[in-house]
Design a protein around this motif. Structure first.
Motif, PDB file in Angstrom:
ATOM      1  N   LEU A  61      -6.507   1.255   4.623  1.00  0.00           N
ATOM      2  CA  LEU A  61      -7.818   0.586   4.659  1.00  0.00           C
ATOM      3  C   LEU A  61      -8.946   1.602   4.527  1.00  0.00           C
ATOM      4  O   LEU A  61      -9.890   1.409   3.750  1.00  0.00           O
TER       5      LEU A  61
ATOM      6  N   SER B 275      -4.217   1.044   8.832  1.00  0.00           N
ATOM      7  CA  SER B 275      -5.596   1.519   8.904  1.00  0.00           C
ATOM      8  C   SER B 275      -5.850   2.685   7.958  1.00  0.00           C
ATOM      9  O   SER B 275      -6.961   2.834   7.425  1.00  0.00           O
TER      10      SER B 275
ATOM     11  N   TRP C 227      -2.978 -12.993  -0.571  1.00  0.00           N
ATOM     12  CA  TRP C 227      -3.049 -12.817   0.877  1.00  0.00           C
ATOM     13  C   TRP C 227      -1.946 -11.897   1.371  1.00  0.00           C
ATOM     14  O   TRP C 227      -2.140 -11.125   2.302  1.00  0.00           O
TER      15      TRP C 227
ATOM     16  N   GLU D 279      -4.758  -4.792   6.051  1.00  0.00           N
ATOM     17  CA  GLU D 279      -4.985  -5.258   7.410  1.00  0.00           C
ATOM     18  C   GLU D 279      -4.044  -4.596   8.416  1.00  0.00           C
ATOM     19  O   GLU D 279      -4.403  -4.401   9.578  1.00  0.00           O
ATOM     20  N   LYS D 280      -2.856  -4.239   7.977  1.00  0.00           N
ATOM     21  CA  LYS D 280      -1.853  -3.699   8.895  1.00  0.00           C
ATOM     22  C   LYS D 280      -1.793  -2.176   8.899  1.00  0.00           C
ATOM     23  O   LYS D 280      -1.193  -1.593   9.799  1.00  0.00           O
TER      24      LYS D 280
ATOM     25  N   HIS E  38      -2.991  -8.441   0.549  1.00  0.00           N
ATOM     26  CA  HIS E  38      -4.116  -8.029   1.391  1.00  0.00           C
ATOM     27  C   HIS E  38      -3.659  -7.570   2.767  1.00  0.00           C
ATOM     28  O   HIS E  38      -4.346  -6.805   3.449  1.00  0.00           O
ATOM     29  N   GLN E  39      -2.493  -8.019   3.197  1.00  0.00           N
ATOM     30  CA  GLN E  39      -1.974  -7.615   4.500  1.00  0.00           C
ATOM     31  C   GLN E  39      -1.716  -6.118   4.578  1.00  0.00           C
ATOM     32  O   GLN E  39      -1.707  -5.535   5.665  1.00  0.00           O
TER      33      GLN E  39
END
Length: 244
Positions: free
Chosen positions: A17, A14, A4, A11-12, A7-8
């Motif tokens: 991502l 872009s 987790w 998420e933080k 994975h941040q």
């Protein structure tokens, strides 16, 4: 660092991502596309499949012109209920000379992929002229004018040439004799029937609309409907399946 926590990063940020998404799409695309470069064809070789005769092609053009594909599909899916109702599921090779294909997306009426030779020519003519004479609850419009409209043979050679541009293997001989073949298929007494059947093996020459004279649009449409699903001998497929 836990899953987790790692994975941040996505998420933080872009940008990371988006980069990850593009990387996954690229990998998935390569997995799907790369094997195609090693295939000679994505369509299986099936004995019996041939290009449409000039009369059948004219009938197919009428089928498209009148919007028949809006209510009738031409693709039997490999599902038990469809196979039991319509017959063997459709093969890709059966549509290899369709431009565009007539698979359809809606069935107001039944699927027509296997309608060839299922009914007589008279049945088709009656059904096309007045559908409710055959099926009282039918919502299909009638097409009586097809029987009174002659097929124009002058442009059929151009249709064959156009199809040849997109890959349909019409020969120079077939193109040159397109108009004569169109007339011969609708008249079994025509002197050119023997030459026609040599150019188009398994094609049937007969008076489809039941009237004499020049070929009509009814002749053409019935000729097209009567060949749908008849080119492949599915008994061979069923026998092979039973041997396994």
């Amino acid at each position: 660092m836990s899953f987790w926590t790692r994975h941040q990063i996505f998420e933080k940020n872009s940008i990371i991502l988006i980069g990850g998404i593009l990387a996954m799409i690229a990998v998935g695309g390569l997995v799907e596309i790369t094997p195609l470069f090693y295939l000679k064809s994505t369509i299986e070789v099936v004995d019996g499949v041939r290009p449409y005769t000039p009369l059948e092609l004219a009938g197919r053009n009428i089928y498209v012109r009148e919007g028949c594909y809006l209510c009738h599909s031409q693709m039997v899916r490999p599902l038990r209920d469809e196979v039991e109702r319509y017959g063997h599921f459709s093969l890709a090779a059966e549509s290899m000379y369709d431009h565009p294909f007539q698979w359809g997306s809606k069935r107001t009426g039944p699927d027509l992929a296997r309608v060839g030779a299922k009914y007589s020519d008279d049945w088709h003519v009656t059904h096309l002229v007045n559908p409710r004479a055959i099926v009282p609850q039918s919502v299909m419009p009638g097409y009586p004018y097809l029987a009174a409209t002659e097929v124009d043979p002058t442009g059929i050679a151009d249709h064959l040439r156009t199809n040849r541009v997109v890959g349909v293997p019409y020969s120079d001989d077939q193109v040159a004799n397109a108009a004569a073949d169109l007339k011969a298929q609708a008249d079994p007494d025509n002197a050119g029937v023997e030459a026609f059947t040599k150019r188009y093996p398994k094609a049937v020459a007969r008076n489809f609309d039941g009237k004499g004279g020049a070929p009509t649009e009814m002749d053409a449409l019935v000729a097209y409907l009567q060949m749908l699903g008849t080119l492949v001998d599915f008994k061979l497929y069923n026998e092979k399946a039973n041997l396994r």
